[in-house]
Design a protein around this motif. Structure first.
Motif, PDB file in Angstrom:
ATOM      1  N   GLU A 135       0.743  -1.081   0.023  1.00 16.10           N
ATOM      2  CA  GLU A 135       0.001   0.038  -0.206  1.00 16.10           C
ATOM      3  C   GLU A 135       1.032   1.003   0.086  1.00 16.10           C
TER       4      GLU A 135
ATOM      5  N   GLU B  85      -8.598  -6.330  -2.300  1.00 15.36           N
ATOM      6  CA  GLU B  85      -9.472  -7.078  -2.752  1.00 15.36           C
ATOM      7  C   GLU B  85      -9.333  -6.850  -4.628  1.00 15.36           C
TER       8      GLU B  85
ATOM      9  N   ARG C 184      -7.777   4.006  -5.149  1.00 15.79           N
ATOM     10  CA  ARG C 184      -9.098   4.639  -4.386  1.00 15.79           C
ATOM     11  C   ARG C 184      -9.325   5.899  -5.165  1.00 15.79           C
TER      12      ARG C 184
ATOM     13  N   THR D  46      -2.987   0.533  -3.894  1.00 16.26           N
ATOM     14  CA  THR D  46      -2.454  -0.969  -3.644  1.00 16.26           C
ATOM     15  C   THR D  46      -1.945  -1.605  -4.864  1.00 16.26           C
TER      16      THR D  46
ATOM     17  N   ASP E  13      -3.221   5.923  -1.572  1.00 14.33           N
ATOM     18  CA  ASP E  13      -4.281   5.358  -2.102  1.00 14.33           C
ATOM     19  C   ASP E  13      -4.439   4.334  -3.112  1.00 14.33           C
TER      20      ASP E  13
ATOM     21  N   ASP F 263     -14.198   8.363  -2.310  1.00 15.91           N
ATOM     22  CA  ASP F 263     -14.695   7.181  -1.574  1.00 15.91           C
ATOM     23  C   ASP F 263     -13.973   7.235  -0.069  1.00 15.91           C
ATOM     24  N   THR F 264     -14.337   6.490   0.799  1.00 19.84           N
ATOM     25  CA  THR F 264     -14.037   6.274   2.169  1.00 19.84           C
ATOM     26  C   THR F 264     -13.140   5.468   2.083  1.00 19.84           C
ATOM     27  N   PRO F 265     -11.732   5.815   2.837  1.00 22.82           N
ATOM     28  CA  PRO F 265     -10.607   4.944   2.855  1.00 22.82           C
ATOM     29  C   PRO F 265     -11.032   3.502   3.253  1.00 22.82           C
ATOM     30  N   VAL F 266     -10.770   2.607   2.715  1.00 25.27           N
ATOM     31  CA  VAL F 266     -11.119   1.226   3.435  1.00 25.27           C
ATOM     32  C   VAL F 266     -10.037   0.315   2.747  1.00 25.27           C
ATOM     33  N   PRO F 267      -8.661   0.109   3.209  1.00 21.49           N
ATOM     34  CA  PRO F 267      -7.759  -0.641   2.400  1.00 21.49           C
ATOM     35  C   PRO F 267      -8.020  -1.925   1.959  1.00 21.49           C
ATOM     36  N   GLU F 268      -9.008  -2.896   2.664  1.00 22.25           N
ATOM     37  CA  GLU F 268      -9.280  -3.997   2.514  1.00 22.25           C
ATOM     38  C   GLU F 268      -9.808  -4.317   1.030  1.00 22.25           C
ATOM     39  N   ILE F 269     -10.780  -3.006   0.723  1.00 14.45           N
ATOM     40  CA  ILE F 269     -11.144  -2.797  -0.877  1.00 14.45           C
ATOM     41  C   ILE F 269     -10.111  -2.922  -1.910  1.00 14.45           C
TER      42      ILE F 269
END
Length: 92
Positions: free
Chosen positions: A22, A61, A48, A27, A25, A52-58
């Motif tokens: 990471e 994926e 990202r 990955t 923004d 959008d809201t920062p959600v590293p898992e997204i």
């Protein structure tokens, strides 16, 4: 050409490694598939949307999914090339 009877069983183990990185923004993924006979690699990324809201898992994926899709395409191309080596008739 190696011929097998219908009753023969063959077991192989393939190794898949996914390294995720990471950077802000973005990955990035480096994927390596070792089949024992060949090694395939893929480098992909996901970024990202700033809204959008920062959600590293997204991001993980998306980037990993893209790497796996790329490896799948590489496997299909390799299978097609190998089948043409044994038989010039196209196999789709």
């Amino acid at each position: 050409m190696n011929e097998r009877t219908a009753t023969e069983t063959r077991t192989k183990q393939w190794t898949l490694r996914l390294d995720l990185f990471e950077e802000g923004d973005t990955t990035k993924v480096h994927a390596v598939l070792d089949t024992g006979d060949n090694t395939l690699q893929s480098h992909t990324s996901a970024r990202r949307n700033p809204h959008d809201t920062p959600v590293p898992e997204i991001g993980d994926e998306y980037a990993a999914g893209r790497a796996l899709v790329d490896l799948g395409r590489q496997l299909l191309r390799a299978g097609r090339a190998d089948s043409w080596t044994d038989d010039p008739t196209p196999h789709d």
